[in-house]
Write an enzyme that holds these catalytic residues in place. Structure first.
Site, PDB file in Angstrom:
ATOM      1  N   ARG A   1       3.246  -3.212  -0.521  1.00 55.35           N
ATOM      2  CA  ARG A   1       3.210  -4.525  -0.063  1.00 55.35           C
ATOM      3  C   ARG A   1       4.185  -5.883  -0.859  1.00 55.35           C
ATOM      4  O   ARG A   1       3.431  -5.566  -1.800  1.00 55.35           O
ATOM      5  CB  ARG A   1       1.668  -5.385   0.942  1.00 55.35           C
ATOM      6  CG  ARG A   1       1.491  -6.051   0.592  1.00 55.35           C
ATOM      7  CD  ARG A   1      -0.112  -6.458   0.386  1.00 55.35           C
ATOM      8  NE  ARG A   1      -0.677  -8.125   0.720  1.00 55.35           N
ATOM      9  CZ  ARG A   1      -0.734  -8.754   1.772  1.00 55.35           C
ATOM     10  NH1 ARG A   1      -0.154  -7.758   3.027  1.00 55.35           N
ATOM     11  NH2 ARG A   1      -0.967  -9.771   2.559  1.00 55.35           N
TER      12      ARG A   1
ATOM     13  N   GLY B   1       0.952   8.953  -2.983  1.00 59.13           N
ATOM     14  CA  GLY B   1       0.351   9.154  -4.504  1.00 59.13           C
ATOM     15  C   GLY B   1       1.076   9.324  -5.836  1.00 59.13           C
ATOM     16  O   GLY B   1      -0.072   9.969  -6.651  1.00 59.13           O
TER      17      GLY B   1
ATOM     18  N   LEU C   1      11.465 -10.636  -5.304  1.00 55.64           N
ATOM     19  CA  LEU C   1      10.978  -8.613  -4.685  1.00 55.64           C
ATOM     20  C   LEU C   1      12.426  -7.941  -5.586  1.00 55.64           C
ATOM     21  O   LEU C   1      13.416  -8.446  -5.309  1.00 55.64           O
ATOM     22  CB  LEU C   1      11.558  -8.835  -2.796  1.00 55.64           C
ATOM     23  CG  LEU C   1      12.031  -7.285  -2.734  1.00 55.64           C
ATOM     24  CD1 LEU C   1      10.227  -6.802  -2.745  1.00 55.64           C
ATOM     25  CD2 LEU C   1      12.347  -7.312  -1.490  1.00 55.64           C
TER      26      LEU C   1
ATOM     27  N   ASN D   1       6.583  -2.417 -11.991  1.00 57.68           N
ATOM     28  CA  ASN D   1       6.731  -1.716 -10.389  1.00 57.68           C
ATOM     29  C   ASN D   1       7.450  -0.476 -10.362  1.00 57.68           C
ATOM     30  O   ASN D   1       8.750  -0.889 -11.684  1.00 57.68           O
ATOM     31  CB  ASN D   1       7.272  -2.723  -9.539  1.00 57.68           C
ATOM     32  CG  ASN D   1       7.708  -2.139  -8.559  1.00 57.68           C
ATOM     33  OD1 ASN D   1       6.779  -1.288  -7.527  1.00 57.68           O
ATOM     34  ND2 ASN D   1       8.799  -1.961  -8.078  1.00 57.68           N
TER      35      ASN D   1
ATOM     36  N   ASN E   1       3.136   9.546  -7.843  1.00 57.91           N
ATOM     37  CA  ASN E   1       3.846   8.783  -9.135  1.00 57.91           C
ATOM     38  C   ASN E   1       2.454   8.477  -9.471  1.00 57.91           C
ATOM     39  O   ASN E   1       1.757   8.358 -10.760  1.00 57.91           O
ATOM     40  CB  ASN E   1       3.787   7.617  -8.698  1.00 57.91           C
ATOM     41  CG  ASN E   1       5.729   7.558  -9.066  1.00 57.91           C
ATOM     42  OD1 ASN E   1       6.125   8.091  -9.567  1.00 57.91           O
ATOM     43  ND2 ASN E   1       6.148   7.690  -7.848  1.00 57.91           N
TER      44      ASN E   1
ATOM     45  N   HIS F   1      10.860   1.641  -8.484  1.00 54.17           N
ATOM     46  CA  HIS F   1      11.619   1.159  -7.689  1.00 54.17           C
ATOM     47  C   HIS F   1      12.928   2.152  -7.593  1.00 54.17           C
ATOM     48  O   HIS F   1      13.286   2.668  -8.497  1.00 54.17           O
ATOM     49  CB  HIS F   1      12.499  -0.086  -7.347  1.00 54.17           C
ATOM     50  CG  HIS F   1      13.159  -0.593  -6.351  1.00 54.17           C
ATOM     51  ND1 HIS F   1      13.182  -0.528  -5.192  1.00 54.17           N
ATOM     52  CD2 HIS F   1      13.937  -0.162  -6.162  1.00 54.17           C
ATOM     53  CE1 HIS F   1      13.492  -0.383  -4.020  1.00 54.17           C
ATOM     54  NE2 HIS F   1      15.109  -0.243  -4.837  1.00 54.17           N
TER      55      HIS F   1
ATOM     56  N   SER G   1      14.098   3.062 -11.414  1.00 53.71           N
ATOM     57  CA  SER G   1      13.762   2.023 -12.156  1.00 53.71           C
ATOM     58  C   SER G   1      12.593   1.553 -12.419  1.00 53.71           C
ATOM     59  O   SER G   1      11.901   1.069 -11.799  1.00 53.71           O
ATOM     60  CB  SER G   1      15.482   0.398 -11.703  1.00 53.71           C
ATOM     61  OG  SER G   1      16.596   1.026 -11.725  1.00 53.71           O
TER      62      SER G   1
HETATM   63  C1  GRF Z   1       8.038   6.712  -4.668  1.00 49.36           C
HETATM   64  O1  GRF Z   1       9.159   6.847  -4.575  1.00 49.36           O
HETATM   65  C2  GRF Z   1       8.301   5.157  -5.574  1.00 49.36           C
HETATM   66  O2  GRF Z   1       9.360   4.860  -6.068  1.00 49.36           O
HETATM   67  C3  GRF Z   1       8.020   3.805  -4.414  1.00 49.36           C
HETATM   68  O3  GRF Z   1       7.259   4.688  -3.329  1.00 49.36           O
HETATM   69  C4  GRF Z   1       7.529   6.062  -3.781  1.00 49.36           C
HETATM   70  C5  GRF Z   1       6.223   7.078  -3.719  1.00 49.36           C
HETATM   71  O4  GRF Z   1       5.889   7.463  -3.599  1.00 49.36           O
HETATM   72  N1  GRF Z   1       8.133   2.716  -4.716  1.00 49.36           N
HETATM   73  P1  GRF Z   1       4.588   8.134  -4.125  1.00 49.36           P
HETATM   74  O5  GRF Z   1       3.398   7.591  -3.125  1.00 49.36           O
HETATM   75  O6  GRF Z   1       4.428   7.970  -5.922  1.00 49.36           O
HETATM   76  O7  GRF Z   1       3.999   9.376  -3.909  1.00 49.36           O
END
Ligand code: GRF
Length: 217
Positions: free
Chosen positions: A97, A18, A150, A113, A20, A115, A142
């Site tokens: 998911r 979490g 996907l 999203n 981000n 990625h 990105s």
């Molecule tokens: C990040 O690297 C994001 O790009 C990827 O999963 C990771 C999530 O990290 N999709 P966090 O849970 O936000 O710390």
């Protein structure tokens, strides 16, 4: 709690740590994003992201997706519950998911999203290990609109880092993370300001088609 301004309600979907999600919550609170996180939803009831959101006073939704035979039905019901919070934008931030095409279709253009690769390179899992195995000199992340395929919806912003000779998958992931946070904040800020929208598969940025993703470095 005061209602978020129309057009500025953000729901976050996260399955894990979490970081981000938390950076988005903080950016909204400090005014770097003109929006409000109204929900953090997870398919993993034990996700640390849920605890971070609760501690920040954000509403949460936790629904375990494991062991559900009917994926489509689970995804539709989950997104219906997310929709009840009336988000204008859904941000997948470490949501591990793959949602069914029927569940994401109504949100096309309103669901993004983040990625950890320079898409279209390395969709899917394990991107840091794969970029090293390929001998690449550059890595990044990105942000893209979510489509049925996907990690293949229209990309509109990226960040870049150089790969060092002594990088490992872990060091790359760790070095990339603060760049991801800035990338996601800048991306959501643009969306909340109405700078970016989708026209079919074309991204429109301030009235013009975007031919290469914005660089947020
Ligand atoms: C990040 O690297 C994001 O790009 C990827 O999963 C990771 C999530 O990290 N999709 P966090 O849970 O936000 O710390």
């Amino acid at each position: 709690m005061a209602r978020a301004q129309p057009g500025r309600r953000i729901a976050i979907l996260a399955s894990g740590r979490g970081s981000n999600a938390l950076s988005l919550i903080e950016a909204c609170r400090t005014g770097r994003i003109e929006g409000e996180v109204v929900l953090l939803a997870s398919n993993r009831p034990a996700a640390p992201a849920l605890d971070l959101a609760r501690a920040a006073g954000i509403s949460t939704l936790a629904e375990d997706s494991r062991g559900r035979a009917d994926r489509r039905a689970w995804d539709l019901a989950f997104l219906e519950r997310v929709a009840a919070s009336q988000p204008d934008l859904i941000v997948l931030a470490g949501f591990m998911r793959r949602l069914h095409a029927d569940a994401v279709a109504p949100w096309y253009g309103r669901m993004i999203n983040i990625h950890p690769s320079l898409l279209p390179a390395y969709p899917g899992l394990d991107t840091h290990r794969r970029v090293l195995a390929a001998g690449d000199h550059e890595h990044g992340a990105s942000v893209h609109f979510v489509s049925a395929e996907l990690d293949a919806g229209p990309v509109f912003a990226q960040c870049h880092i150089k790969i060092d000779n002594h990088d490992t998958a872990d060091s790359l992931a760790q070095r990339l993370l603060p760049h991801e946070h800035r990338l996601l904040i800048a991306s959501v800020a643009h969306l909340m300001r109405g700078d970016i929208h989708l026209d079919g598969r074309s991204v429109i940025f301030r009235g013009q088609p975007l031919t290469t993703p914005l660089s947020i470095d």
